[in-house]
Design a protein around this motif. Sequence first.
Motif, mmCIF file in Angstrom:
data_model
loop_
_atom_site.group_PDB
_atom_site.id
_atom_site.type_symbol
_atom_site.label_atom_id
_atom_site.label_comp_id
_atom_site.label_asym_id
_atom_site.label_seq_id
_atom_site.Cartn_x
_atom_site.Cartn_y
_atom_site.Cartn_z
ATOM 1 N N GLU A 121 7.268 72.759 67.193
ATOM 2 C CA GLU A 121 7.975 71.410 67.183
ATOM 3 C C GLU A 121 7.280 70.492 66.186
ATOM 4 O O GLU A 121 7.748 69.681 65.696
ATOM 5 C CB GLU A 121 8.255 71.095 68.461
ATOM 6 C CG GLU A 121 9.691 71.736 69.185
ATOM 7 C CD GLU A 121 9.838 71.223 70.466
ATOM 8 O OE1 GLU A 121 9.251 70.388 71.042
ATOM 9 O OE2 GLU A 121 10.886 71.616 70.948
ATOM 10 N N GLU A 122 5.918 70.279 66.878
ATOM 11 C CA GLU A 122 5.031 69.570 66.083
ATOM 12 C C GLU A 122 4.854 69.841 64.603
ATOM 13 O O GLU A 122 4.881 68.937 63.792
ATOM 14 C CB GLU A 122 3.634 69.400 66.773
ATOM 15 C CG GLU A 122 2.526 68.631 66.202
ATOM 16 C CD GLU A 122 1.255 68.496 66.834
ATOM 17 O OE1 GLU A 122 0.305 67.807 66.267
ATOM 18 O OE2 GLU A 122 1.389 69.236 68.127
ATOM 19 N N THR A 154 8.394 69.134 62.464
ATOM 20 C CA THR A 154 9.110 67.953 62.207
ATOM 21 C C THR A 154 9.388 67.401 60.862
ATOM 22 O O THR A 154 8.671 67.118 60.016
ATOM 23 C CB THR A 154 8.380 66.879 63.068
ATOM 24 O OG1 THR A 154 8.144 67.300 64.312
ATOM 25 C CG2 THR A 154 9.113 65.389 63.370
ATOM 26 N N GLY A 155 10.720 67.256 60.571
ATOM 27 C CA GLY A 155 11.130 66.696 59.392
ATOM 28 C C GLY A 155 11.181 67.524 58.081
ATOM 29 O O GLY A 155 11.562 67.219 57.016
#
Length: 357
Positions: free
Chosen positions: A223-224, A227-228
Amino acid sequence: MKEERVEDRLLQLLRTVAPGTPLREGLENILRAKTGALIVIGDSPEVMEIAEGGFAVNAEFTPANLYELAKMDGAIILSSDLKRILAANTQLIPNLSIPSTETGIRHRTAERVAKQTGALVISISQRRGVITIYKGNLKYVLRDVGVILAKANQAIQTLEKYRLVLDRVVTELSILEFEEAVTLFDVSRAIQRVEMVLRVVKEIEKYISELGVEGRLITMQLEELVTGVEHEGLLIIRDYTTAGDKPPGTILGMINSWPAEDLLDLSLIARALGYPGSASILDQSVSPRGYRILDKIPRLPLPVIENMVKEFGSLKNILNASIEELDAVEGIGEARARSIKEGLARYREQLVQERHN
């Protein structure tokens, strides 16, 4: 799209039998006892038509109950919601004309039942000590948690490297956008790098589904790292696509369906964006509409960004616009116009610093 559906089906199946689920606990108990088992999930008419003998159980599903019933010969039938054990010691007689690549009787039966009924069928080998799941034409052998963890950690390291390269490529694209020196090569390379990151993500998601509760740390790392990323890719496509009839998500989805060798051909990505021609099209100069750069400005809503792009047509015109001209755009006003000008200047300065680091 078909390949994507197969991938989604596999992820769903892996979550059903992942570590931490009651079903996986029962399967592991059977595996350790070296008794073997044949388990069908669901009592559809197609399943019950080929089930003979045995006896009705209709008991609550627990790992212990599953383990005890697996000591008998024959198949165990569970409810589709995995809450009840419906039958045990059942003989399954699938159509023998259905092709099977398996050698053992239990695995051959499992494969044929899965193909004939569409049910999820699990076969545990008494001799080899492996769990194999079947559904339709899909087959997957569950691996040891330690092996999957090692592969997942290796994939996370690969993802970290890919993300660093992506960030560098996107930063270079941003600098070129401010300098009005973008070519289709720069755009296609950035989209290629976004897609490469997303492909590693899909691989890691498969590991996470198979790891169940053992994959929580991998999930946090993933997830880290992502992101984006997809959002960035969609904005790049929106900035440069000439295929107005295709939304950015459709174009990215099409690129996602390509084999790896096609992804290496940047001219194919340029064509996906709607630019005709051969490999030389990569030298073509292009101008961004400005969606992605404007998205970097804090607290600037998407409707306002869309109004600006509609009004000015390109990032170049937006950068050259005066505060009065920005103020005239619907949804902006003088205070926001000043913050947009300041935000663009700050981001440009940040890019210059990153270039020299």
